[in-house]
Design an enzyme around this catalytic site. Structure first.
Site, short mmCIF file in Angstrom:
data_model
loop_
_atom_site.label_atom_id
_atom_site.label_comp_id
_atom_site.label_asym_id
_atom_site.label_seq_id
_atom_site.Cartn_x
_atom_site.Cartn_y
_atom_site.Cartn_z
N GLY A 12 -13.90 38.97 -35.19
CA GLY A 12 -13.70 37.89 -34.23
C GLY A 12 -12.28 37.73 -33.73
O GLY A 12 -11.95 36.69 -33.14
N SER A 13 -11.43 38.74 -33.87
CA SER A 13 -10.05 38.59 -33.41
C SER A 13 -9.97 38.46 -31.89
O SER A 13 -9.22 37.63 -31.37
CB SER A 13 -9.17 39.73 -33.91
OG SER A 13 -9.70 40.98 -33.51
N ASN A 14 -10.76 39.24 -31.16
CA ASN A 14 -10.78 39.08 -29.71
C ASN A 14 -11.41 37.75 -29.32
O ASN A 14 -10.94 37.08 -28.39
CB ASN A 14 -11.53 40.23 -29.04
CG ASN A 14 -10.62 41.36 -28.67
OD1 ASN A 14 -9.59 41.18 -28.05
ND2 ASN A 14 -11.01 42.57 -29.06
N ILE A 88 -27.07 45.76 -24.37
CA ILE A 88 -27.57 44.53 -23.75
C ILE A 88 -28.89 44.83 -23.04
O ILE A 88 -28.96 45.73 -22.20
CB ILE A 88 -26.54 43.94 -22.77
CG1 ILE A 88 -25.22 43.66 -23.51
CG2 ILE A 88 -27.07 42.67 -22.11
CD1 ILE A 88 -25.34 42.71 -24.69
N ASN A 102 -17.50 43.49 -20.70
CA ASN A 102 -17.28 44.09 -22.00
C ASN A 102 -15.87 44.66 -22.04
O ASN A 102 -15.31 45.03 -21.01
CB ASN A 102 -18.29 45.23 -22.23
CG ASN A 102 -18.14 45.87 -23.59
OD1 ASN A 102 -18.02 45.19 -24.61
ND2 ASN A 102 -18.16 47.19 -23.62
N HIS A 104 -13.84 47.81 -23.87
CA HIS A 104 -14.04 49.06 -24.60
C HIS A 104 -12.68 49.62 -25.00
O HIS A 104 -11.75 49.62 -24.18
CB HIS A 104 -14.79 50.07 -23.73
CG HIS A 104 -15.12 51.33 -24.46
ND1 HIS A 104 -16.12 51.40 -25.39
CD2 HIS A 104 -14.55 52.55 -24.41
CE1 HIS A 104 -16.16 52.64 -25.89
NE2 HIS A 104 -15.22 53.35 -25.31
#
Length: 192
Positions: A12-14, A88, A102, A104
Site C-alpha cells: 500500500g505504499s502507492n 480488470i 494503472n 506499471h
C-alpha cells in the site's frame, strides 16, 4: 466531489501516497480501498486513514458483476490501480470507461503483460541489459498493460544495478508522479 477507489494487492505504499496527495483536496477524495488479499498491508493503510475497504472475491469479480454495484452505491467516480494484480474484467472497464488508470513499473510496451509485475519486471530489465527503465501510467483496457499511455518517466539503469536497486529507483518515480497524474486526468475529465 470526485471520489476515488484505489485497487491494491500489496503493502500500500502507492495507495498511501495517493491518499496523502488528496487529503486536503477541494474536489477529490479517496473514499474506498479495494483489495483482493485479506492480509495485504494496504488494508492497514486504509484503516489508519479511516477509509472504508472492500475485500473482493475472485468468483464475483470475474464471473459476477465485478463489484460494479458496490462501487456505484459508494458513488465511486474514478479507479486507480496501485499494485493490483488481477486483470480488470470487461464489466468494470465498461462501467468506468476512461476512468481507470494503472501504474506499471516499466516503460511500456516493454516488460508488460501477464506475470510482469514487481520484481519480475526489474529482473527482466536487468536480464535484457536495458540502459533505462521507469514507469508508465496508462488507461486500463481489456488486456494487461495495454491501454493508452498517459505518462512515462525514466531512470538510468547502471551496470551495477540489481533488481532491488532498480525497484528503489522505480518506486521513487511512482511516488513522485502517480498522485499528480491521477489529479491531472481527473481534472481533464471534469473540463470536458
Amino acid at each position: 466531489m470526485q471520489q476515488i477507489a484505489i485497487f491494491a494487492s500489496g503493502a500500500g505504499s502507492n495507495a498511501a501516497g495517493i491518499i496523502d496527495h488528496f487529503r486536503h483536496h477541494a474536489n477529490v477524495r479517496v473514499t474506498l480501498v479495494v483489495c483482493n488479499k485479506p492480509d495485504a498491508g494496504v488494508l492497514g493503510v486504509a484503516k489508519r486513514e479511516a477509509i472504508p475497504s472492500l475485500i473482493i472475491e475472485k468468483e464475483q469479480f470475474f464471473r459476477g458483476d465485478a463489484y460494479v454495484g458496490e462501487l456505484r452505491q459508494k458513488q465511486i467516480d474514478f479507479i486507480a490501480l496501485a499494485g493490483f494484480l488481477w486483470k480488470i474484467p470487461v464489466a468494470l472497464i465498461r462501467a468506468y470507461a476512461g476512468k481507470i488508470v494503472n501504474i506499471h513499473p516499466a516503460l511500456l510496451p516493454k516488460f508488460g503483460g501477464k506475470g510482469m509485475y514487481g520484481r519480475f519486471v526489474h529482473e527482466a530489465v536487468i536480464a535484457a541489459s536495458e540502459k533505462e527503465t521507469g514507469i508508465t501510467i496508462h488507461y486500463v483496457d481489456e488486456q494487461y498493460d495495454h491501454g493508452a499511455p498517459i505518462f512515462q518517466a525514466k531512470v538510468i539503469v547502471e551496470k551495477e544495478d540489481t533488481p532491488e536497486t532498480v525497484a528503489k529507483k522505480v518506486h521513487l518515480l511512482e511516488y513522485e508522479h502517480f498522485p499528480r497524474i491521477i489529479e491531472e486526468v481527473i481534472n481533464l475529465q471534469n473540463h470536458r
